[in-house]
Design a protein around this motif. Structure first.
Motif: not given
Length: 846
Positions: A270-275, A277-283
């Motif tokens: 899952i990917y959205h702006a509420g995550l 930054q490190a988690e978004r990058r990991n995804v």
């Protein structure tokens, strides 16, 4: 060999065929050769090509064909390293400079750039704020300036970045090099903004490459969220490989992710702006490296991904424009192999996009509230989040709307939004003078000393914000920070000097605290652009409901001249099936009968009620609302009672997708349906093949079974007897055309008089503003306790409060829900056979 004069003084081959081989290519994609010819002729260019259309080659190939450096401005920091690594593997001298590198490494690469050691240099737009970078850039032989994702230059592009708006000034400072601006999506308004801000010289404008023959485009019309989930699971079961499922909201992302985790063997992320930054990058990294197969994401996902082997893209919700749809769909099949793109079209999704539009264009009253609140705060900078601002002011718009307010105030020079630069302070001097020291009193020795040091530090970078380390400045001045800071604050009182101390996170720096009416914000232009956004929304809805070739519709929308039917979208396949398979009425009589009955039911309401009430009427519901409106007296009442209500709604959605009926929103959140001219043809027994083309095979089979033996009308010219039907619903003459004001058999329908009305309970109050009985406040207490003690679904409590008489705004406050969440709860309630009053979401109830 034909040659053309290089703007930098070299002869350049006009045939790039030999250089193509260095990129492992043998032929150009559509439009690339024309762009390269224009660059070769020394012209500025605006290049609009879809995702996967080959924009990068238009500046990468000149980098190895001409002397000098190609400077690429790109916001895609996550992609820079991958792109540069790929170029280096091809023995092309390239590098990137961004915040992912340490300070020493950045300086080394900038120094090498100034020594013209690179063919290509990728930088983020924020880099143009750096004095050291700009000084090095002035020494660099820039043969071409390439600005990728150029729509970010325009405030009206969906990814507006203030740093992009500074590129025009930066371009002028380095001598206006030949420039190519590239983007996958740009409206005419955005195109004009890009050309004006960059001050391009009579640019060659290219719109090409939008034909993606390997993409199979399709649109499905689910009958509610549960049917949409079923369709999604069915689609994924037939399409292997990796792909993206786009959703409009974070909540929808979470729902779809949970759904797929329960049924999919493939790995889902899952990917959205509420995550974080490190988690978004990991995804992103896991998806790029095949650690995740399916990403469920908002439109925040995609710009940082260069994954060519995506086999599908699904739009779970309707996107806001054709541009957004095709940019996201175009991420599939970039390797040239077949890929599927499926859009789920539900009319209700329109409300989500309308909410986004309203937030993107706040009223002058809301902008004034935000501005005046910020003016009252004495802190500098003001460290306040969008959510804090929304809550403090109690505004109805979301945080995105607050962000737009700040953007408007920043554009007119009232404030400046800033990101923390690792505990750096910043200054900006708005004066063309080499030195402003003599503007200070001679006895202001400390201030004169500090100003002299600051002017030496920033050099020629006037009218630009320059960040600096307080410790470094103290060392240069041989002074203590307390004295330096005191002097800087005193200097800030001067009209040409602006100082911002170090801060953490994001903050707002106020530049003006004038009366709001003195700010130059063109709200008339704002309203015009808002109307344009609504037109773009209407365009994507027309695309979803079109029966023409999907690819042809896309190419026509973008003005791409190379238009011909694709042959493999859902509409092309449907037309081919009709041609190849002769229509046997006997084999499809049940389905045709149901379609004609549904159309007849819609016709008899004369465009006065919505889809849900018509579905209830066709199924023979005895709901009080149907009786009040006279719908239970129609001849079509109960004629499809063998069909469940959800499937009746699905059938009506199919008729909408085939444009046999249409929806029109006369009141907000209250669309009515009516029969189109094509629908009348089907009712009269003509164009029956069309009536079958949009009904899914499984629903066709069910209708043929349930209504076997029923004979549809074939080749008759009467309107299925609707004009002679004794129970046709007609509007009352001389009165407003409201659903409650109908005639049946030329007599006004009794919608309830005082003698029939049930007595009101003692604990109810009369809410005159909504014309309904609402419970007394103590009911809220019983609601709260019941919500905890009983195992009821979440939507039930929203439905219960509205049934009890509370308005949508009251329910929003009680349950802490947005209007969109309430509308979603009601949709679920409707699917579960709960009676819904259309007035709940009407304009007067909000």
């Amino acid at each position: 060999m034909d040659v053309a004069a290089d703007p930098l003084g070299m002869d350049v081959e006009t045939d790039y065929q030999a250089q193509l081989q260095r990129f492992g290519l043998s032929t150009f994609r559509p439009g690339q050769q024309q762009v390269l010819d224009a660059i070769n002729a020394g012209r500025d260019c605006l290049c609009i090509m879809p995702t996967g259309g080959g924009k990068s080659l238009c500046f990468q190939l000149p980098a190895i064909s001409r002397d000098g450096t190609v400077l690429v401005i790109s916001p895609l920091i996550a992609l820079m390293k991958d792109q540069v690594d790929a170029l280096v593997q091809l023995n092309i001298s390239a590098t990137y400079i961004n915040s992912s590198l340490g300070s020493a490494e950045q300086r080394d690469r900038i120094s090498s750039m100034a020594q013209n050691r690179y063919d290509l240099v990728y930088v983020a737009p924020e880099r143009v704020r750096s004095r050291f970078f700009l000084e090095a850039l002035a020494k660099t032989r820039i043969q071409l300036l390439a600005i990728d994702e150029a729509h970010c230059i325009s405030q009206w592009g969906h990814d507006f970045r203030p740093d992009y708006a500074r590129l025009g000034r930066m371009r002028e400072r380095i001598g206006r090099p030949q420039t190519i601006a590239l983007t996958a999506t740009a409206t005419e308004t955005v195109r004009r903004d890009v050309m004006a801000i960059l001050e391009l010289r009579e640019p060659a404008v290219f719109v090409s490459g939008f034909a993606r023959d390997n993409l199979s485009l399709a649109v499905k019309s689910p009958a509610g969220n549960s049917d949409k989930d079923r369709m999604l699971i069915e689609f994924l079961s037939h399409v292997p490989g990796a792909g993206i499922v786009y959703c409009s909201t974070r909540k929808a992302c979470e729902h779809v992710t949970e759904l797929l985790h329960s049924v999919e063997s493939r790995k889902v992320g899952i990917y959205h702006a509420g995550l974080e930054q490190a988690e978004r990058r990991n995804v992103q990294d896991r998806f790029a490296n095949d650690g995740v197969d399916i990403i469920v994401a908002t439109n925040a996902f995609g710009m940082g991904i260069d994954k060519s082997d995506l086999r599908f893209v699904v739009h779970y919700n309707l996107p806001g424009s054709v541009e957004a749809y095709y940019q996201e769909a175009g991420r599939a099949g970039r390797d040239g192999k077949p890929a599927d793109c499926c859009l789920f079209y539900s009319y209700q999704d329109k409300f989500i996009q309308e909410f986004f539009i309203e937030n993107s264009y706040p009223s002058s009253e809301i902008v004034q509230q935000v501005y005046e609140y910020l003016c009252e705060i004495e802190a500098d900078p003001i460290e306040i989040t969008l959510q804090d601002l929304q809550q403090q002011l109690g505004l109805s718009i979301g945080t995105e709307g607050i962000r737009v307010c700040e953007t408007l105030l920043e554009k007119c020079g009232a404030l400046e939004r800033m990101d923390s630069q690792q505990n750096l302070a910043s200054v900006k001097i708005d004066s063309p003078l080499t030195s402003n020291v003599d503007r200070l009193p001679r006895d202001a020795k400390t201030r004169r000393r500090v100003l002299r040091g600051v002017e030496s530090m920033i050099g020629p970078l006037r009218e630009e914000r320059v960040f600096f380390s307080p410790r470094w400045l103290c060392q240069q001045l041989d002074m203590k920070w307390e004295s330096v800071q005191r002097a800087l604050r005193e200097l800030s009182k001067l009209d040409f000097f602006d100082y911002v101390p170090p801060f953490r996170g994001r903050a707002i720096h106020m530049l003006r605290r004038a009366a709001f009416h003195e700010l130059e914000i063109d709200f008339d232009e704002l309203k015009r652009r808002k109307r344009e956004e609504y037109r773009r929304l209407e365009s994507v809805m027309r695309f979803a409901g079109s029966r023409a070739c999907r690819q042809m519709d896309i190419l026509e929308y973008f003005g791409d001249a190379s238009r011909q039917p694709c042959g493999h979208c859902d509409n092309c396949r449907g037309q081919l099936d009709v041609v190849q398979n002769s229509l046997d009425i006997g084999d499809h009589s049940g389905c045709l009968y149901a379609v004609q009955v549904a159309l007849s039911g819609v016709a008899r309401t004369h465009g006065r009620v919505g889809k849900t009430l018509i579905a209830q009427m066709l199924c023979g519901s005895g709901a009080k609302k149907l009786k009040q409106l006279g719908l239970s007296k129609l001849s079509t009442h109960g004629m499809l009672k063998l069909l469940g209500r959800a499937e009746s709604v699905q059938l009506l959605d199919c008729l909408l997708a085939m444009q046999l009926i249409s929806q029109e929103e006369r009141q907000k959140f209250r669309p009515i349906v009516k029969v189109t001219r094509c629908g009348l043809e089907v009712m009269q027994g003509r164009d029956l093949a069309r009536a079958l083309s949009g009904v899914p095979q499984d629903l066709q089979a069910k209708l043929n079974f349930l209504f076997r033996g029923q004979q549809p009308i074939v080749d008759q010219t009467s309107l299925a007897g609707s004009e002679k039907d004794s129970t046709v619903v007609q509007p009352v003459e001389g009165r407003p055309a409201e659903p409650r004001q109908l005639r049946v058999d030329n007599e006004e329908v009794d919608t309830g008089t005082d003698s029939h009305r049930e007595p009101e309970p003692q604990n109810r109050r009369r809410d005159e503003s909504h014309g309904v009985s609402a419970p007394m406040p103590e009911v809220v207490h019983s609601f709260e306790s019941a919500d905890v003690s009983q195992n009821r679904p979440d939507f039930y409590w929203t439905w219960q409060l509205l049934t009890a008489g509370y308005s949508v705004s009251e329910v929003s406050q009680i349950r802490k829900l947005s209007i969109r969440e309430i509308a979603n709860h009601l949709e679920i309630a409707e699917e579960n056979q709960f009676e819904i009053d259309p007035d709940w979401l009407s304009a007067k109830s909000l």
